[in-house]
Design an enzyme around this catalytic site. Structure first.
Site, PDB file in Angstrom:
ATOM      1  N   PRO D  97       0.788  -1.247   0.000  1.00 36.56           N
ATOM      2  CA  PRO D  97       0.000   0.000   0.000  1.00 36.56           C
ATOM      3  C   PRO D  97       0.816   1.291   0.000  1.00 36.56           C
ATOM      4  CG  PRO D  97      -0.760  -1.506   1.740  1.00 36.56           C
ATOM      5  CD  PRO D  97       0.515  -2.062   1.189  1.00 36.56           C
ATOM      6  N   ASN D 101       5.314   0.357   4.241  1.00 36.98           N
ATOM      7  CA  ASN D 101       5.188  -1.088   4.056  1.00 36.98           C
ATOM      8  C   ASN D 101       6.329  -1.632   3.222  1.00 36.98           C
ATOM      9  OD1 ASN D 101       2.047   0.098   3.594  1.00 36.98           O
ATOM     10  ND2 ASN D 101       2.362  -1.390   5.225  1.00 36.98           N
ATOM     11  N   LYS D 202       4.564   7.391 -13.158  1.00 38.08           N
ATOM     12  CA  LYS D 202       3.200   7.194 -12.649  1.00 38.08           C
ATOM     13  C   LYS D 202       2.703   8.439 -11.922  1.00 38.08           C
ATOM     14  CE  LYS D 202      -0.178   4.801 -10.182  1.00 38.08           C
ATOM     15  NZ  LYS D 202      -0.638   3.666  -9.417  1.00 38.08           N
ATOM     16  N   LYS D 277      -3.873  10.269  -2.288  1.00 35.61           N
ATOM     17  CA  LYS D 277      -2.598   9.633  -1.910  1.00 35.61           C
ATOM     18  C   LYS D 277      -1.529   9.878  -2.984  1.00 35.61           C
ATOM     19  CE  LYS D 277      -0.052   5.443  -1.979  1.00 35.61           C
ATOM     20  NZ  LYS D 277       0.073   4.173  -2.717  1.00 35.61           N
TER      21      LYS D 277
END
Lengths: 329, 329, 329, 329
Positions: D97, D101, D202, D277
């Site tokens: 995520p 992590n 991205k 996010k």
């Protein structure tokens, strides 16, 4: 050469002064002659009442008959149109919601300028585009009248208590005449310069107020999320360079201060929709003068979005609530 | 179960308190034992000098030998690395440019925590991400040391005159011990809460300051273009709800005030690049805590663009100049 | 009931159509009767020339005699004022810089509407506030004339080659009559709806264009700083959801595409000052309709700042250059 | 000295190349040897399933036992920790995520790098800060392994259908080896450059997407209020310079297109919270690289406010709804 020019200009001014003084003195000598008042809304009604209290006969009109009735009961003479007011008074105050209303009341078919007497003093306390104030001044001058803009700061409470602040733009020679009436309705009267500068001062103040308020709301919210106690944070800001009116006098965070709208669920105070209107004026004057106002512009957009999301009638400090709500709530 | 846990935690806290109090008292009893100082830049050097002036032996280090030499001449003992400082002092102050430097100086191969003594008081006066302050506090606690964040407001001048303001975060029991040293270097010391809240308070203040400054610059510029005299406009704002530190104490318009950077071609003061750095911290903490800061974020971008356009080393009030320039110039 | 109403409305429309068709057919039958043209600037001159090329007699006027002379040499009849044009032509095209010029040319003392003939078709190709278009339509209707707004997209090159796109607002019954003339000057003519929607469509397109361009510039700049090759990044965006006209047709980064202003030091193309003007219109219409446009508004401010910083006459894609400059350069 | 160093580094690189090529060929020769997969969430599960479908033995792990159970039933071998995966596979894909992590899974106490075999290919398809990707690559290189970042575009549907797009960053020599696996899970695999550029691509795409979407929503809303039909406005934009993916492929206005979230009450699609996010990552990389992103930054703040106001789980095109709501509703 500059001195010479300045000399000639003074002569000219003196000549103007002479002419103006003539009319001024006429008005001054009979200072308790009738005063016209057009626009008896939430702000205009208590303002007109304060003129009556000060012993001025008032000739009034408004589009809403009920507003007229109330003032009539207090002793005002009510007439049917702005042009009738202009026939009966040589000092007239207008207090209207927005630029189109002002244009209509001054230059419309039954407008003041249709019947205005030479030398009449016209004081517009509406908050409008300063470009419109300038147009009205030019139109008034053609009829031999004098137009001044004198928008107010302070809300309905201040209007009732004659505690308003007036920011006045117009020819300096007429300022005393305007001041005589405005001091009946306000605690401060500030001369700002040529016609339109009263509006300019008000628009500028409210734009900086809006930026300071959103900034304070963001800052308090961020500090709280970072673990700071809101009262302590306010105290630190207020003794430091982050200090502003919104942090030390009108803090938007519930629990930090008493007697402000944030302590009362954002009721009362200065509605978001009114702030959005004033920021719209700032935006328009900035666009027209090609002045960049990045934060002022974003503040406008934020209050505009708030109006779309149910905050229109809450005090503008509710921006804290708008930004704060937690994810998942 | 939760109650039990809370109970045990309290026991633990009490035990910790005991340990801490012990070390505090040890340190207090010998208050003129050496103080470590790491980071002898523009701010750190005068701060360390003020400790010397107050009679504290100073054990110092810095990556630049010249900075060390200067302080050595004033009586400080210079060593080679943070870990050596930690061997020789149980109270250490750090004053470093940014988060990575702090991480290196505390947890790097020659870092403080490699040799820190149990009970050592570590005070970091750098302005960094509060999340890093918290990490350092956890790492210090593992070694039996106590970490506090104590960023400053005030520039090089205030550092020299021991007039800085310290905003302190950390366990309350250690606050007095920290205060003893900080008062040698500053005029105000404010306790803000748990570790990281010192940083939070500083970041919040500077974000609101940045917003107020850009807002003031936009407002003054707009008012001037609308025909208002800058001094008069400042006066009106300062008696009204637009008032803020940037309008009444640090006005960005040349000619309005004396003794501020705008009166000196925006030299001195607080550089745009430093403000952009602090706003970057505000941005990062806001992003990490999912806090919306629309104006703070735009203020960050504006100062960032200014840095790209040649304003990096001018005082941040030069945003007035950045926005003002006329078309055609 | 709704059906009935719709029925009556159709009758009404048919009746209107009848009246209108009368005047339309008069004009159509004599389609090579003179066409008036007011406003012979960079855009207006080549447009008028294309009407001449298509065999229409042109009656023209402009405030600059030289512009008139040029067109006269090509066979146009030059007259002194808009009202004279209106006396001699029942189809008139106007191409003016801004709203005040349009108001003057239509409603001024020597304006079109002073002498306009009943049934005259008035087509305004200026880019202005749609509210002004609506006012002009109302004023024209009072004189028995028909007003349509038909702003163009495409620059001077497209005007010369008769490759403009016209976005047309006005009563549908008159669209064919307008189209007959507009196709002589443009490659695309799009009917948008009631009066003002031509302006609305143009303003909307240019606002989204401005947002896309700044967004593309920011994105390309960020990607380059993160180590991506600009051409590769453009390729990735263009095959993904980041794709837009500014990334795939008019990329602002020098070296990515040929034949665009970024390949020619941002010369030619669409000047920043013109984009700022169109965004000012978007801002004004949004303010007046209480529509939030946060990104559109910020885009406006960015191009406005650029105008103040020396970018006024560069193509608007130079925002890449404005944002890019490195610290220290 | 610098030349010498550069020389030695080249030798080192050549040596590394040799080692890497050796391992590549080993891996290629036995291409159906086990592939590790860590992170079996909404995206990871279908990706791992597609590897199984293509005949690769999969060694998987996840913090949620249920996710592991499902994949075990399809033939995967489930182990307890990332380090165990690293013991049993020399090609490992991670899909996690967020940055913390990834750090934990690679460098934590039971992380991949604790047991990774020399020459192992590590492909991280998580969307994270490119600076973290670079750190992981350095850490992997120390252990003799190769790390590549390969974030995806496309949602759960595309993951199930093996239609994802992978943007890959890392040493070019390893790209073929990565491509072999990624083509089992995606329709497009794009090589972007050095480690971190996959993330960069991205982040850049999504930032421009976010800007284009809010811009389209503002523009459509403004056009509608100005009287334009939404479908017609979309058509005009899409044939003009306002065209973008959000206007022509994913229009945010209900009724304009079918098969998009706006046609389904903004359900499905790409959640506002996920967009917020990704914009947080853009913000962080921009802050760290001192890159101004005024519109990207404001877009971040707008989606962040939306998350606070109940839009977190709606498709990000619901910004149209957020902006649109009428005053008084």
């Amino acid at each position: 050469m500059a001195a010479l020019f300045r000399g000639s200009r003074n002569l000219l001014l003196r000549w103007n002064k002479h002419v103006n003084l003539a009319s001024v003195s006429t008005r001054s000598m009979a200072s308790k002659t009738p005063v016209g008042f057009i626009g008896l809304g939430n702000m205009g009604s208590p303002m007109a009442r304060n003129l009556l209290k000060n012993g001025y006969p008032v000739i009034a009109t408004d589009v809403f008959p009920e507003s007229c009735k109330e003032l009539q009961d207090l002793g005002a003479q009510v007439v049917d149109s702005p042009s009738e007011v202009a026939e009966k008074a040589d000092r007239i105050i207008t207090m209207l919601p927005s630029s189109p209303n002002v244009i209509e009341v001054y230059t419309g078919p039954n407008g003041i300028l249709k019947k205005v007497k030479k030398g009449t003093l016209l004081i517009d306390s509406s908050t409008i585009d300063p470009a419109v104030s300038k147009e009205m001044a030019v139109a008034a001058e053609k009829m031999g009248a004098v137009f001044m803009d004198a928008p107010v700061s302070g809300g309905v409470g201040a209007a009732s208590l004659a505690k308003l602040t007036f920011m006045v733009g117009g020819v300096e020679e007429e300022y005393n005449a305007a001041q005589e009436l405005l001091t009946c309705m306000g605690a401060n009267v500030v001369y700002c310069g040529q016609v339109g500068t009263g509006q300019a001062a008000k628009i500028c103040n409210n734009m900086l107020l809006a930026i300071g308020m959103i900034g304070t709301a963001e800052t308090m919210n961020l500090g709280i999320r970072l673990g700071l106690d809101p009262k302590l944070l306010a105290k630190i800001l207020n003794m430091s360079s982050g200090r502003c009116w919104s942090s030390d006098t009108y803090n938007p965070v519930p629990g930090v201060m008493e007697g402000v709208p944030s302590a009362n669920n954002y009721q009362g105070g200065f509605g978001t929709t009114l702030m959005a209107k004033d920021l719209g004026l700032a935006q328009t004057t900035a666009t027209n003068t090609k002045t960049p106002i990045p934060l002022g512009s974003l503040a406008h957009q934020i209050f505009r979005v708030m109006c779309s999301r149910g905050y229109a009638n809450k005090d503008f400090s509710s921006v804290f609530q708008f930004l704060r709500e937690e994810e998942g709530q």
